[in-house]
Design a protein around this motif. Structure first.
Motif, mmCIF file in Angstrom:
data_model
loop_
_atom_site.group_PDB
_atom_site.id
_atom_site.type_symbol
_atom_site.label_atom_id
_atom_site.label_comp_id
_atom_site.label_asym_id
_atom_site.label_seq_id
_atom_site.Cartn_x
_atom_site.Cartn_y
_atom_site.Cartn_z
ATOM 1 N N LEU A 3 0.547 -1.247 -0.150
ATOM 2 C CA LEU A 3 -0.115 0.082 -0.034
ATOM 3 C C LEU A 3 0.694 1.153 -0.038
ATOM 4 O O LEU A 3 0.321 2.507 0.081
ATOM 5 C CB LEU A 3 -0.991 -0.116 1.206
ATOM 6 C CG LEU A 3 -2.105 -0.846 1.113
ATOM 7 C CD1 LEU A 3 -2.794 -1.112 2.520
ATOM 8 C CD2 LEU A 3 -3.147 -1.032 0.192
ATOM 9 N N GLN A 38 -8.874 6.115 6.273
ATOM 10 C CA GLN A 38 -7.701 5.319 6.000
ATOM 11 C C GLN A 38 -8.267 4.161 5.133
ATOM 12 O O GLN A 38 -7.605 3.729 4.218
ATOM 13 C CB GLN A 38 -7.262 4.825 7.640
ATOM 14 C CG GLN A 38 -5.988 3.840 7.250
ATOM 15 C CD GLN A 38 -4.879 4.482 6.677
ATOM 16 O OE1 GLN A 38 -4.469 5.600 7.360
ATOM 17 N NE2 GLN A 38 -4.110 4.014 5.790
ATOM 18 N N ASP A 42 -6.546 3.307 1.467
ATOM 19 C CA ASP A 42 -5.862 2.076 0.711
ATOM 20 C C ASP A 42 -6.648 1.524 -0.029
ATOM 21 O O ASP A 42 -6.134 0.851 -1.124
ATOM 22 C CB ASP A 42 -6.160 1.193 2.362
ATOM 23 C CG ASP A 42 -5.227 1.428 3.435
ATOM 24 O OD1 ASP A 42 -4.412 2.488 3.193
ATOM 25 O OD2 ASP A 42 -5.393 0.708 4.518
ATOM 26 N N TYR A 45 -5.594 3.701 -3.239
ATOM 27 C CA TYR A 45 -4.231 3.488 -3.635
ATOM 28 C C TYR A 45 -4.223 2.129 -4.338
ATOM 29 O O TYR A 45 -3.409 2.144 -5.589
ATOM 30 C CB TYR A 45 -3.313 3.126 -2.201
ATOM 31 C CG TYR A 45 -1.898 3.067 -2.509
ATOM 32 C CD1 TYR A 45 -1.102 4.083 -2.846
ATOM 33 C CD2 TYR A 45 -1.385 1.858 -3.090
ATOM 34 C CE1 TYR A 45 0.447 4.145 -2.953
ATOM 35 C CE2 TYR A 45 0.026 1.733 -3.433
ATOM 36 C CZ TYR A 45 0.884 2.702 -3.536
ATOM 37 O OH TYR A 45 2.215 2.764 -3.486
#
Length: 346
Positions: A3, A38, A42, A45
């Protein structure tokens, strides 16, 4: 799948230089409630890394702010993946005006407290009540009204190389400083048409809400900022009211809007609007330098930095130990070199 990037910067830059396909530089933002920044970060990404998207993206509970470089042959797939997120469906993508495709060389997605550092602590402030959008044609028309005040919500070094005709500069190094300054500067003009603009729209949109929050009545902001305005003005054959170069927060450091050069080399005073960072890694001052001075000083901001630049790498590294890591910007308005921690705002 990882990640985060795990390849060295040097190797990534070599790979970028070797690419045979074209890239498109794009910016976008959206103020929206993200429950788990978050987890969203992730997932995003993984989706973008797979398409070899490079760039810088900030995610916060208040939304997303992005400047990226996309392989042209992956553009449609990128848009499909982006629009699959409900709060990003149909979002406007600002295509760079003057693009060499080499704006970024790595993908970085970071979770932050806010997508643009604003310094606002007032719990009653809300982005729900914001100014009215102005499209390019509407902007041109409204700015002809003598009761209209145009306000540049960018940093002083952005304004220096290019801005709209008759625009007021809020002379500051950071957006967080500008917000209260703009309120104070315009406190006697609360009934005027206040038109705010920035690079891609994210700062002036928040600024418009801040002005309304402080009692201003007729507040507008330029939809898509300078980038969208320029593209639409050219498409529609409108008069370009922006003069000079548009500073951008990527490796290009600027995109040419018009041929006018309205700033000067910080070393010799010759007309110039080329930003660069001092080659001395212990300085890295952001300043304007002409070709002649770049050759004379080896890309450094001063003879002192030039002498350091020619020292052995291990000596330079030793000299940098213990120094605060930040970004230096040349603030001509304050007649000094001012260090600040750089907020990549757009």
């Amino acid at each position: 799948m990882a990640l985060h990037n795990r390849i060295s910067a040097a190797e990534l830059k070599v790979k970028l230089a070797a690419e045979t396909f074209r890239r498109v530089t794009v910016s976008f933002y959206q103020y929206a409630k993200i429950e788990d920044p978050q987890a969203f970060r992730d997932d995003l990404y993984l989706k973008l890394d797979e398409l070899k998207v490079f760039g810088r993206i900030y995610v916060a509970s208040e939304g997303i702010n992005s400047q990226i470089s996309i392989p042209e042959h992956h553009f449609e797939e990128f848009r499909n993946r982006l629009y699959a997120y409900p709060f990003l469906t149909g979002i406007r993508l600002n295509i760079a005006v003057d693009d060499d495709g080499k704006s970024f060389w790595v993908l970085k997605i970071k979770v932050r407290e806010k997508i643009v550092a604003d310094g606002i602590q007032d719990p009653t402030f809300s982005m729900e009540n914001k100014g009215k959008y102005l499209k390019a044609k509407e902007f041109n028309e409204l700015t002809e009204d003598p009761n209209t005040i145009v306000v540049d919500m960018r940093n002083h070094y952005e304004y220096e190389v290019g801005h709209f005709q008759n625009a007021i500069e809020v002379p500051s190094d950071t957006f967080r400083e500008q917000l209260p300054m703009a309120v104070d500067m315009l406190k006697e003009n609360k009934d005027a048409n206040i038109v705010m603009y920035c690079t891609g729209g994210i700062r002036c949109e928040k600024a418009s809400a801040y002005m309304l929050h402080h009692g201003f009545k007729n507040v507008f902001h330029l939809e898509g900022g300078i980038i969208e305005y320029t593209n639409k003005a050219k498409e529609q054959g409108l008069a370009l009211k922006f003069k000079g170069k548009n500073f951008v927060f990527d490796d290009r450091l600027g995109e040419r809007i018009t041929d006018e050069i309205i700033s000067n080399c910080h070393q010799c005073g010759k007309p110039c609007d080329t930003h660069t960072n001092c080659k001395n890694d212990g300085c890295h001052l952001l300043f304007i330098q002409c070709e002649e001075c770049a050759a004379k000083y080896d890309g450094c901001c001063s003879e002192e930095c030039q002498s350091v630049y020619h020292l052995a790498p291990e000596v330079q590294q030793e000299m940098r130990k213990g120094t605060e890591k930040g970004v230096m910007v040349f603030n001509k308005a304050k007649e000094r070199l001012r260090p600040r921690i750089n907020e990549k705002e757009e």
